[in-house]
Design an enzyme around this catalytic site. Structure first.
Site, PDB file in Angstrom:
ATOM      1  N   ILE A  31     -95.867 -59.946 -33.135  1.00 41.97           N
ATOM      2  CA  ILE A  31     -94.593 -59.605 -32.468  1.00 41.97           C
ATOM      3  C   ILE A  31     -93.911 -60.851 -31.888  1.00 41.97           C
ATOM      4  O   ILE A  31     -92.679 -60.862 -31.729  1.00 41.97           O
ATOM      5  CB  ILE A  31     -94.845 -58.518 -31.389  1.00 41.97           C
ATOM      6  CG1 ILE A  31     -93.592 -57.743 -31.102  1.00 41.97           C
ATOM      7  CG2 ILE A  31     -95.471 -59.085 -30.134  1.00 41.97           C
ATOM      8  CD1 ILE A  31     -93.815 -56.448 -30.337  1.00 41.97           C
ATOM      9  N   ASN A  86    -108.922 -66.511 -31.398  1.00 39.54           N
ATOM     10  CA  ASN A  86    -109.037 -66.913 -30.000  1.00 39.54           C
ATOM     11  C   ASN A  86    -110.133 -66.055 -29.385  1.00 39.54           C
ATOM     12  O   ASN A  86    -110.096 -64.818 -29.503  1.00 39.54           O
ATOM     13  CB  ASN A  86    -107.707 -66.705 -29.264  1.00 39.54           C
ATOM     14  CG  ASN A  86    -106.627 -67.641 -29.786  1.00 39.54           C
ATOM     15  OD1 ASN A  86    -106.903 -68.790 -30.094  1.00 39.54           O
ATOM     16  ND2 ASN A  86    -105.402 -67.139 -29.893  1.00 39.54           N
ATOM     17  N   GLY A  92    -107.210 -67.972 -24.736  1.00 36.42           N
ATOM     18  CA  GLY A  92    -105.939 -67.280 -24.960  1.00 36.42           C
ATOM     19  C   GLY A  92    -106.067 -65.903 -25.575  1.00 36.42           C
ATOM     20  O   GLY A  92    -105.059 -65.299 -25.936  1.00 36.42           O
ATOM     21  N   SER A  94    -105.824 -62.287 -25.704  1.00 31.31           N
ATOM     22  CA  SER A  94    -105.142 -61.343 -24.817  1.00 31.31           C
ATOM     23  C   SER A  94    -105.281 -59.910 -25.304  1.00 31.31           C
ATOM     24  O   SER A  94    -105.020 -58.974 -24.551  1.00 31.31           O
ATOM     25  CB  SER A  94    -103.660 -61.713 -24.690  1.00 31.31           C
ATOM     26  OG  SER A  94    -103.034 -61.676 -25.957  1.00 31.31           O
ATOM     27  N   HIS A  99    -109.104 -60.141 -34.076  1.00 32.28           N
ATOM     28  CA  HIS A  99    -107.984 -60.374 -34.982  1.00 32.28           C
ATOM     29  C   HIS A  99    -107.971 -61.818 -35.438  1.00 32.28           C
ATOM     30  O   HIS A  99    -108.223 -62.739 -34.661  1.00 32.28           O
ATOM     31  CB  HIS A  99    -106.639 -60.000 -34.337  1.00 32.28           C
ATOM     32  CG  HIS A  99    -106.445 -60.563 -32.972  1.00 32.28           C
ATOM     33  ND1 HIS A  99    -107.037 -60.035 -31.846  1.00 32.28           N
ATOM     34  CD2 HIS A  99    -105.721 -61.636 -32.543  1.00 32.28           C
ATOM     35  CE1 HIS A  99    -106.684 -60.747 -30.790  1.00 32.28           C
ATOM     36  NE2 HIS A  99    -105.889 -61.725 -31.180  1.00 32.28           N
ATOM     37  N   HIS A 101    -105.598 -64.697 -36.681  1.00 33.71           N
ATOM     38  CA  HIS A 101    -104.209 -65.137 -36.805  1.00 33.71           C
ATOM     39  C   HIS A 101    -104.088 -65.921 -38.111  1.00 33.71           C
ATOM     40  O   HIS A 101    -104.888 -66.831 -38.360  1.00 33.71           O
ATOM     41  CB  HIS A 101    -103.825 -66.104 -35.676  1.00 33.71           C
ATOM     42  CG  HIS A 101    -103.803 -65.516 -34.304  1.00 33.71           C
ATOM     43  ND1 HIS A 101    -102.640 -65.146 -33.675  1.00 33.71           N
ATOM     44  CD2 HIS A 101    -104.797 -65.252 -33.421  1.00 33.71           C
ATOM     45  CE1 HIS A 101    -102.913 -64.695 -32.455  1.00 33.71           C
ATOM     46  NE2 HIS A 101    -104.215 -64.746 -32.278  1.00 33.71           N
TER      47      HIS A 101
HETATM   48  P1  5GP Z   1    -104.498 -63.329 -28.855  1.00 30.69           P
HETATM   49  O1  5GP Z   1    -103.695 -63.964 -27.767  1.00 30.69           O
HETATM   50  O2  5GP Z   1    -105.343 -62.191 -28.316  1.00 30.69           O
HETATM   51  O3  5GP Z   1    -105.299 -64.268 -29.702  1.00 30.69           O
HETATM   52  O4  5GP Z   1    -103.457 -62.716 -29.854  1.00 30.69           O
HETATM   53  C1  5GP Z   1    -102.800 -61.520 -29.626  1.00 30.69           C
HETATM   54  C2  5GP Z   1    -101.558 -61.555 -30.461  1.00 30.69           C
HETATM   55  O5  5GP Z   1    -101.055 -60.248 -30.532  1.00 30.69           O
HETATM   56  C3  5GP Z   1    -100.454 -62.423 -29.870  1.00 30.69           C
HETATM   57  O6  5GP Z   1    -100.088 -63.431 -30.795  1.00 30.69           O
HETATM   58  C4  5GP Z   1     -99.330 -61.440 -29.578  1.00 30.69           C
HETATM   59  O7  5GP Z   1     -98.050 -61.980 -29.847  1.00 30.69           O
HETATM   60  C5  5GP Z   1     -99.656 -60.290 -30.494  1.00 30.69           C
HETATM   61  N1  5GP Z   1     -99.233 -58.991 -30.002  1.00 30.69           N
HETATM   62  C6  5GP Z   1     -99.384 -58.523 -28.730  1.00 30.69           C
HETATM   63  N2  5GP Z   1     -98.892 -57.277 -28.637  1.00 30.69           N
HETATM   64  C7  5GP Z   1     -98.422 -56.956 -29.866  1.00 30.69           C
HETATM   65  C8  5GP Z   1     -97.784 -55.793 -30.407  1.00 30.69           C
HETATM   66  O8  5GP Z   1     -97.564 -54.786 -29.721  1.00 30.69           O
HETATM   67  N3  5GP Z   1     -97.437 -55.828 -31.714  1.00 30.69           N
HETATM   68  C9  5GP Z   1     -97.670 -56.922 -32.497  1.00 30.69           C
HETATM   69  N4  5GP Z   1     -97.264 -56.837 -33.768  1.00 30.69           N
HETATM   70  N5  5GP Z   1     -98.254 -58.028 -32.029  1.00 30.69           N
HETATM   71  C10 5GP Z   1     -98.638 -58.045 -30.732  1.00 30.69           C
END
Ligand code: 5GP
Ligand code: ZN
Length: 113
Positions: A31, A86, A92, A94, A99, A101
């Site tokens: 997103i 991550n 980072g 969150s 997942h 990336h």
């Molecule tokens: P993290 O920070 O956990 O490695 O990555 C989480 C990712 O999920 C972030 O890059 C963030 O932009 C993405 N993300 C968070 N909420 C949503 C959502 O509701 N929809 C989508 N498509 N991506 C999301």
């Protein structure tokens, strides 16, 4: 898990721009893209993160990376792309559903920040 954001996206309860789906994996556009290609590839099984993964999760984690490679091929970003997990808040993470990336389509600095 009904309280997990990515489980809800996989189930179709929350909208997302789906890129790919098979029996074991699901891929969708991030997103807040950090590169021209920024796709998240997730196992359909809820796994909290790499730290929490078990030996029986090895195959699906590998599948997520191979799906990322397939998407990179389709997007013609094979000159240079990155698959990133991550792990933990300090790095980072969150969203606590494992997942991968897939980032590509621009030059990527090393080491990452
Ligand atoms: P993290 O920070 O956990 O490695 O990555 C989480 C990712 O999920 C972030 O890059 C963030 O932009 C993405 N993300 C968070 N909420 C949503 C959502 O509701 N929809 C989508 N498509 N991506 C999301
Ligand atoms: Zn989940």
């Amino acid at each position: 898990m009904t309280n997990c954001l990515f489980c809800r996206i996989i189930a179709g309860d929350l909208p997302a721009k789906k890129v790919y789906e098979d029996e074991h994996t699901f891929a969708f556009e991030d997103i807040h893209p950090q590169a021209p290609t920024h796709v998240l590839v997730v196992p359909k099984k809820h796994i909290r993160g790499l730290k929490e993964a078990s030996p029986e999760d090895a195959e699906v984690i590998g599948r997520c990376h191979l799906v990322a490679a397939q998407i990179a091929r389709q997007r013609a970003v094979e000159n240079g792309y990155r698959t990133v997990l991550n792990i933990g808040p300090g790095a980072g993470q969150s969203v606590f559903h494992l997942h991968v990336h897939l980032l590509g389509g621009r030059s990527l600095a090393w080491p990452p920040g």
